[in-house]
Scaffold this active site. Structure first.
Site, PDB file in Angstrom:
ATOM      1  N   LYS A 133       0.663  -1.108   0.059  1.00 17.35           N
ATOM      2  CA  LYS A 133       0.142  -0.049   0.000  1.00 17.35           C
ATOM      3  C   LYS A 133       0.861   1.199   0.054  1.00 17.35           C
ATOM      4  CE  LYS A 133      -4.195   1.812   2.098  1.00 17.35           C
ATOM      5  NZ  LYS A 133      -5.136   1.995   3.122  1.00 17.35           N
ATOM      6  N   PHE A 142       0.739   8.054  -9.109  1.00 18.17           N
ATOM      7  CA  PHE A 142       0.428   9.659  -9.853  1.00 18.17           C
ATOM      8  C   PHE A 142      -1.150   9.280 -10.169  1.00 18.17           C
ATOM      9  CE2 PHE A 142       5.008   9.236 -11.636  1.00 18.17           C
ATOM     10  CZ  PHE A 142       5.558  10.316 -10.626  1.00 18.17           C
ATOM     11  N   SER A 143      -1.768   8.615  -9.364  1.00 17.96           N
ATOM     12  CA  SER A 143      -3.219   8.455  -9.737  1.00 17.96           C
ATOM     13  C   SER A 143      -4.272   8.272  -8.752  1.00 17.96           C
ATOM     14  CB  SER A 143      -3.192   7.324 -10.633  1.00 17.96           C
ATOM     15  OG  SER A 143      -2.400   6.169  -9.927  1.00 17.96           O
ATOM     16  N   CYS A 144      -4.146   8.346  -7.525  1.00 20.29           N
ATOM     17  CA  CYS A 144      -4.960   8.302  -6.634  1.00 20.29           C
ATOM     18  C   CYS A 144      -5.969   9.479  -6.876  1.00 20.29           C
ATOM     19  CB  CYS A 144      -4.506   8.537  -5.261  1.00 20.29           C
ATOM     20  SG  CYS A 144      -5.628   8.304  -3.814  1.00 20.29           S
ATOM     21  N   LYS A 181       2.401   4.871 -12.092  1.00 17.37           N
ATOM     22  CA  LYS A 181       1.070   4.333 -11.981  1.00 17.37           C
ATOM     23  C   LYS A 181      -0.035   5.201 -12.571  1.00 17.37           C
ATOM     24  CE  LYS A 181      -2.462   1.641  -9.149  1.00 17.37           C
ATOM     25  NZ  LYS A 181      -2.586   1.005  -8.007  1.00 17.37           N
ATOM     26  N   THR A 192      -7.940   3.466 -10.091  1.00 13.97           N
ATOM     27  CA  THR A 192      -9.489   3.568  -9.881  1.00 13.97           C
ATOM     28  C   THR A 192      -9.933   4.641 -10.664  1.00 13.97           C
ATOM     29  OG1 THR A 192      -9.214   4.580  -7.697  1.00 13.97           O
ATOM     30  CG2 THR A 192      -9.726   2.197  -8.022  1.00 13.97           C
TER      31      THR A 192
END
Length: 427
Positions: free
Chosen positions: A93, A189-191, A229, A257
């Protein structure tokens, strides 16, 4: 024949790769982890049948199935369980320097079932989370990374990291994480929720100029392979992916997501997941995102094929993987590895055995002996709509020509006389 098509279209067995990096990057050797070689025993996830082993950026995995960053990699106990069950690799995580800034809420998940709003009977097809990155102190996570690498030296452990817009913070985090012996870094790089408010996560992945700068900081410091990511919450995902690779990253992971609102409870009129009567948009995953993920991965793979034909870069597919067939689709589009997160949350760590068996069943059906035999094979069948129209018009003309039958009496043959007659009958 399939393997020849693959290698000519998407690069070497280690992946898809670069054409024109910045001069600074052209001079730097690729970072690979040559020492990590997973044993081929059944206890490591390798089972009888077609060979599932993959080699990517110098890392050797017993199979292509990787625990995706999230709850399934949140502490030593669960990551150890993943290795024991036979997962090819584990991505922990996401961690940052100051976990005190990370405050989660409960409930933080909501499910979408097939059927009407609020259905409790249909199968789960969608999953939303408003969970943040790890809220555990960094030092504890680092100690657990180190312990895992001591106990599983031949298994691949990847740290997912994220920081605020600060070069010193990014480089300090990289140095401290690498000291634990992790095999690679995945950069978040994407949350899509919470973190962008602090110029983190998707806020970087959606801004190519910012992404290039931060990737520069990261790749200046990192000594292990780096995967970027990608966020799907962008018009053209190939653009940030291209920037990440040109800026020195060894690989790309996609997708994280999808920004979503899971639904509104029609009894209470409040959104889900509901926290004290309120909610916030979150990240959508599970089976329903699989077609979207395939589309995004295809876009990235086509870009890598055209822009980086001779490099040693990698692609990790993510999104709605619950069967070996789901994984095969990502690999057919060029993915070296396939990540699973929500699937583990719904079905448990033991699902990896089912995934391996089903993927081998697919491979046996098509006489593929290794992952490289079919990686990227389906990319060649994607084209433009204009080209589809032309292809169909050409095919229609050919069919009409065949249906008209013989053009001259000299074309009759003795062997095909009946079929030749039928070709000229109108009813």
């Amino acid at each position: 024949m399939a393997a020849t098509s693959l290698r000519s279209s998407v690069g070497s067995s280690a992946s898809l790769g670069p054409r024109a990096a910045a001069p600074r990057l052209d001079l730097r050797p690729r970072r690979v982890r040559m020492a990590v070689k997973a044993a081929a025993g059944a206890e490591d996830g390798a089972v009888a049948g077609p060979d599932l082993r993959v080699r990517v950026n110098g890392l050797e995995l017993p199979n292509p199935f990787v625990i995706g960053s999230g709850p399934p990699g949140t502490n030593y106990t669960v990551m150890k369980r993943a290795f024991d069950e036979g997962w090819g690799a584990v991505i922990a995580k996401t961690v940052s320097l100051d976990a005190a800034k990370v405050v989660n809420v409960t409930p933080r998940y909501a499910r979408l079932r097939a059927g009407s709003n609020g259905s409790a009977k249909g199968p789960i097809i969608g999953w939303e989370n408003i969970e943040l990155i790890s809220d555990r102190p960094l030092e504890i996570m680092l100690n657990e990374f180190k312990q895992l690498k001591e106990e599983y030296p031949d298994r691949v452990l990847i740290a997912s990291i994220m920081e605020e817009y600060n070069k010193e913070a990014w480089q300090e985090l990289i140095e401290r994480v690498e000291e634990t012996g992790v095999d690679a870094l995945e950069i978040n790089f994407s949350c899509p929720h919470g973190m962008p408010e602090r110029k983190m996560g998707a806020a970087v992945g959606q801004d190519c100029a910012l992404l290039e700068e931060v990737c520069g900081w990261i790749n200046e410091k990192a000594t292990v392979p780096v995967w970027a990511k990608m966020t799907p919450n962008i018009t053209d995902i190939s653009q940030p992916a291209r920037v990440a690779l040109k800026s020195g990253c060894e690989g790309v992971s996609a997708i994280n997501t999808i920004m979503s609102v899971m639904g509104i409870n029609l009894n209470t009129l409040h959104p889900e997941p509901c926290v004290e009567g309120y909610s916030t948009p979150g990240g959508y995953s599970a089976k329903a995102v699989h077609p979207i993920a395939l589309g995004k991965v295809m876009q990235i793979a086509k870009m890598m094929q055209s822009d980086f034909p001779n490099g040693d870069f990698s692609l990790s597919g993510i999104g709605g993987v619950e069967t070996g067939g789901d994984a095969a689709e990502f690999i057919l589009l060029g993915a070296n590895t396939v990540q699973v997160c929500t699937g583990v949350m719904m079905h448990g760590y033991g699902i990896v055995k089912k995934l391996c068996a089903e993927l081998q069943e697919f491979m046996s059906k098509h006489n593929f002996s290794s992952i490289e035999d079919f990686r990227g094979v389906s990319l060649q069948y994607f084209t433009t709509h204009t080209d589809l129209v032309k292809r169909q018009q050409d095919a229609i003309r050919q069919r009409k020509a065949i249906k008209k039958g013989l053009q001259s009496d000299k074309d009759w043959t003795g062997d095909g006389f009946v079929k030749e007659t039928e070709s000229m009958v109108s009813n």
